[in-house]
Design an enzyme around this catalytic site. Structure first.
Site, PDB file in Angstrom:
ATOM      1  N   SER A  64       0.797  -1.229   0.000  1.00 54.39           N
ATOM      2  CA  SER A  64       0.000   0.000   0.000  1.00 54.39           C
ATOM      3  C   SER A  64       0.832   1.283   0.000  1.00 54.39           C
ATOM      4  O   SER A  64       0.281   2.382   0.139  1.00 54.39           O
ATOM      5  CB  SER A  64      -0.902   0.006   1.238  1.00 54.39           C
ATOM      6  OG  SER A  64      -0.117  -0.077   2.419  1.00 54.39           O
ATOM      7  N   GLU A  65       2.137   1.181  -0.169  1.00 59.05           N
ATOM      8  CA  GLU A  65       3.010   2.350  -0.007  1.00 59.05           C
ATOM      9  C   GLU A  65       2.612   3.541  -0.873  1.00 59.05           C
ATOM     10  O   GLU A  65       2.682   4.697  -0.431  1.00 59.05           O
ATOM     11  CB  GLU A  65       4.467   1.956  -0.312  1.00 59.05           C
ATOM     12  CG  GLU A  65       5.129   1.125   0.776  1.00 59.05           C
ATOM     13  CD  GLU A  65       4.940  -0.372   0.585  1.00 59.05           C
ATOM     14  OE1 GLU A  65       5.676  -1.157   1.190  1.00 59.05           O
ATOM     15  OE2 GLU A  65       4.011  -0.768  -0.177  1.00 59.05           O
TER      16      GLU A  65
END
Length: 262
Positions: A136-137
């Site tokens: 999810s960065e």
């Protein structure tokens, strides 16, 4: 027996069990946990009584990624400090990737961002059917830099791009389809099945052969085919002279059932 603060380490029946132990923080990664994971892997590597490692998490999730306070602290770091911190994470991931003994991740609840990398970087990964996975960065303006190198090798560029650029959440069945994990178990049976699989590896396969196979794969995948084959030929010849190979071949020829844990 654990001497660590952010993880618990125990061993039983030739299995080393590392448990992420920050349940109040959803086992989020911080600098101390990264350091302690690296240290415990070094300890296990030098312990001949351990043949297989299981990595799991305490509480409701496997690992929710980086700790929020840790992320806030990084904003105050200089480039040099952030570089050193990134080097530490690289060393941990590289330690897992190149570890001579088999590492199995036992994933439940959620494996997010760096936690997803931690889970899927292991040699085998088994998840409960309700587990969520996400790199999810990009959703917080960050990049999954270090894990991207390993993920691309594991699942290929196309699937890696899809996962890393979208930040999408996928369930265990999709993670299995993508090749992130090796199997799905019910929430109730996950631990028993992972331990049973670890014991099966110890009983039915040579530790020396597994270590040499991992090393061969990791050191040849990037080479031109002819160069890779030349390395493989030498590894093949060397393997024939090992005690484990001699023992295995003798057992096969004599039609004897061989158990490697004896």
């Amino acid at each position: 027996m654990s001497q660590y603060q952010t993880i618990i380490y125990n061993k039983t029946e030739r299995i080393g069990i590392i448990q992420l132990n920050r349940p109040e923080k959803r086992n989020a990664l911080n600098a101390q946990m990264v350091q302690e994971l690296t240290l415990v892997l070094s300890e296990i590597e030098n312990d001949d009584s351990v043949q297989v490692v299981i990595l799991k998490g305490e509480g409701k999730v496997f690992c929710a990624g980086a700790d929020l306070q840790y992320i806030q602290d990084l904003q105050k770091f200089s480039y040099e400090e952030n570089l050193a911190d990134s080097e530490a994470l690289k060393e941990l991931f590289l330690s897992i990737y190149s570890f001579p003994k088999v590492i199995i991740s036992q994933v439940h609840g959620a494996a997010i961002a760096g936690g997803c990398g931690l889970a899927t970087l292991c040699d085998f990964a088994f998840a409960s059917e309700s587990t969520k996975f996400s790199y999810s960065e990009v959703k917080i303006g960050f990049i999954p830099a270090i894990v991207s190198i390993f993920l691309t090798r594991k699942v290929g560029e196309g699937k890696a791009m899809q996962l890393l650029l979208s930040g999408q959440i996928i369930m265990a069945n999709k993670a299995l389809e993508y090749g992130l994990i090796n199997g799905i178990c019910s929430d109730e049976d996950l631990e028993d099945e992972v331990v049973a699989f670890a014991k099966k590896l110890i009983k039915e396969t040579s530790m020396e052969a597994k270590a040499n196979t991992k090393h061969l794969i990791h050191t040849t995948w990037h080479l031109p085919i002819e160069d890779a084959l030349n390395v493989a030929v030498k590894a093949n010849a060397a393997a024939r002279a090992t005690d484990d190979c001699k023992k295995g071949i003798a057992s096969f020829l004599n039609k004897e059932k061989l158990q490697w844990d004896e």
